[in-house]
Design an enzyme around this catalytic site. Structure first.
Site, PDB file in Angstrom:
ATOM      1  N   ARG A 299     -12.760  -3.920   0.658  1.00 39.60           N
ATOM      2  CA  ARG A 299     -12.823  -2.707  -0.157  1.00 39.60           C
ATOM      3  C   ARG A 299     -14.062  -2.784  -1.047  1.00 39.60           C
ATOM      4  O   ARG A 299     -14.444  -3.878  -1.486  1.00 39.60           O
ATOM      5  CB  ARG A 299     -11.547  -2.590  -1.016  1.00 39.60           C
TER       6      ARG A 299
ATOM      7  N   LYS B  39      -5.490  -5.480  -3.752  1.00 40.03           N
ATOM      8  CA  LYS B  39      -4.493  -4.411  -3.837  1.00 40.03           C
ATOM      9  C   LYS B  39      -3.084  -4.956  -3.636  1.00 40.03           C
ATOM     10  O   LYS B  39      -2.142  -4.547  -4.299  1.00 40.03           O
ATOM     11  CB  LYS B  39      -4.823  -3.367  -2.768  1.00 40.03           C
TER      12      LYS B  39
ATOM     13  N   HIS C  78     -16.415   3.016   1.383  1.00 38.29           N
ATOM     14  CA  HIS C  78     -15.071   2.693   1.875  1.00 38.29           C
ATOM     15  C   HIS C  78     -14.967   2.931   3.381  1.00 38.29           C
ATOM     16  O   HIS C  78     -14.120   2.350   4.061  1.00 38.29           O
ATOM     17  CB  HIS C  78     -14.036   3.542   1.127  1.00 38.29           C
TER      18      HIS C  78
ATOM     19  N   ARG D 247     -14.592   0.347   6.411  1.00 39.61           N
ATOM     20  CA  ARG D 247     -13.301  -0.208   6.831  1.00 39.61           C
ATOM     21  C   ARG D 247     -12.769   0.543   8.056  1.00 39.61           C
ATOM     22  O   ARG D 247     -12.346  -0.078   9.030  1.00 39.61           O
ATOM     23  CB  ARG D 247     -12.303  -0.149   5.666  1.00 39.61           C
TER      24      ARG D 247
ATOM     25  N   HIS E 147      -4.323  -5.619   4.893  1.00 38.67           N
ATOM     26  CA  HIS E 147      -3.148  -4.751   4.868  1.00 38.67           C
ATOM     27  C   HIS E 147      -1.916  -5.650   4.944  1.00 38.67           C
ATOM     28  O   HIS E 147      -2.003  -6.801   5.367  1.00 38.67           O
ATOM     29  CB  HIS E 147      -3.158  -3.790   6.062  1.00 38.67           C
TER      30      HIS E 147
ATOM     31  N   TYR F 200       2.282 -12.981   5.684  1.00 35.70           N
ATOM     32  CA  TYR F 200       1.518 -14.154   6.124  1.00 35.70           C
ATOM     33  C   TYR F 200       0.700 -14.708   4.966  1.00 35.70           C
ATOM     34  O   TYR F 200       0.303 -13.960   4.067  1.00 35.70           O
ATOM     35  CB  TYR F 200       0.542 -13.753   7.230  1.00 35.70           C
TER      36      TYR F 200
END
Length: 253
Positions: free
Chosen positions: A89, A116, A180, A183, A207, A217
């Site tokens: 990001r 995030k 952005h 991505r 994500h 994970y």
């Protein structure tokens, strides 16, 4: 009520949880079916923030050539070159600190406090990214931030408008491609053209990806596979950038 209030993320989450409860009930014989299936398409979905992004390989090649021809401030040149390679990001790139980066192991660990999802994120650095960072180290290596603010306090990171302004100057307005947007460019082309594993792409985008037991994970999950994917992506971007510049010479005759 949640839908009317606009809490659309919560609507989808509650539907998901209810679905899990009903599926468990079906499995244990307490219910006949999962009734949340009847809501498919009926609930409003959260519209993700739209960032203009180039997702066509030919246009991506043009964008990469524009980045390599850009002649602005050296900090901005480096940040522009890293943006497509690392596709973190924009705020994560601007906030990069030398203490988080190990050029010997070619790894950048972004602490969870900056992410995030609030989980540490490991970015394997392709050889191209290491080269850019080695050059930056000569300029800003003694400072806290890899990309210090330009013309303002050196102990602050680069302004959030800097990359978008540079893209705009190169002819990529916010309706064409944004900081952005790198991505979406990576996600789309890696999936559709390079046929990389979607779970690895999602991991690298930081994500939320759950393991088969529903746990998040850790940051090092699938690291060798992710490292190889990141290098393939960087090499592919080089190929796109250089490809159209190569004009085959016709044999005389």
């Amino acid at each position: 009520h949640m839908e009317a209030r606009g809490a659309l993320d919560s609507v989808q989450r509650v539907k998901q949880i209810c679905g899990q409860v009903f599926r468990y009930a079906v499995a244990t014989g307490s219910a006949e079916r999962d009734v949340t299936q009847d809501l498919k398409g009926a609930l409003a979905k959260h519209a993700p923030a739209h960032y203009a992004a180039i997702t066509d390989p030919k246009q991506a090649g043009d964008l990469m050539r524009s980045i390599f021809k850009y002649t602005g401030h050296p900090y901005v040149i480096a940040a522009l070159q890293l943006s497509p390679l690392l596709f973190v990001r924009p705020g994560e790139l601007r906030g990069a600190e030398w203490a988080e980066i190990n050029l010997d192991t070619a790894e950048w660990v972004i602490p969870g406090s900056k992410m995030k999802m609030k989980v540490d994120h490991l970015v394997p650095l392709c050889t191209q990214a290491v080269t850019v960072l080695q050059d930056m180290k000569k300029l800003t290596g003694t400072r806290r931030y890899v990309f210090p603010s330009i013309g303002r306090s050196e102990d602050r990171p680069m302004s959030e408008n800097t990359i978008n302004s540079a893209l705009h100057a190169m002819g990529y307005g916010t309706d064409k491609h944004t900081a952005h947007g790198f991505r979406a460019m990576a996600r789309t082309i890696m999936d559709e053209v390079l046929e990389e594993r979607v779970d690895l792409i999602e991991h690298q985008l930081a994500h939320a990806v759950k393991d088969p037991n529903g746990r998040a994970y850790n940051r090092t999950a699938h690291l060798p596979a992710r490292r190889a994917m990141m290098q393939r992506w960087a090499d592919y971007l080089d190929k796109l950038r250089i490809g159209a510049d190569v004009i085959p010479l016709r044999a005389a005759g």
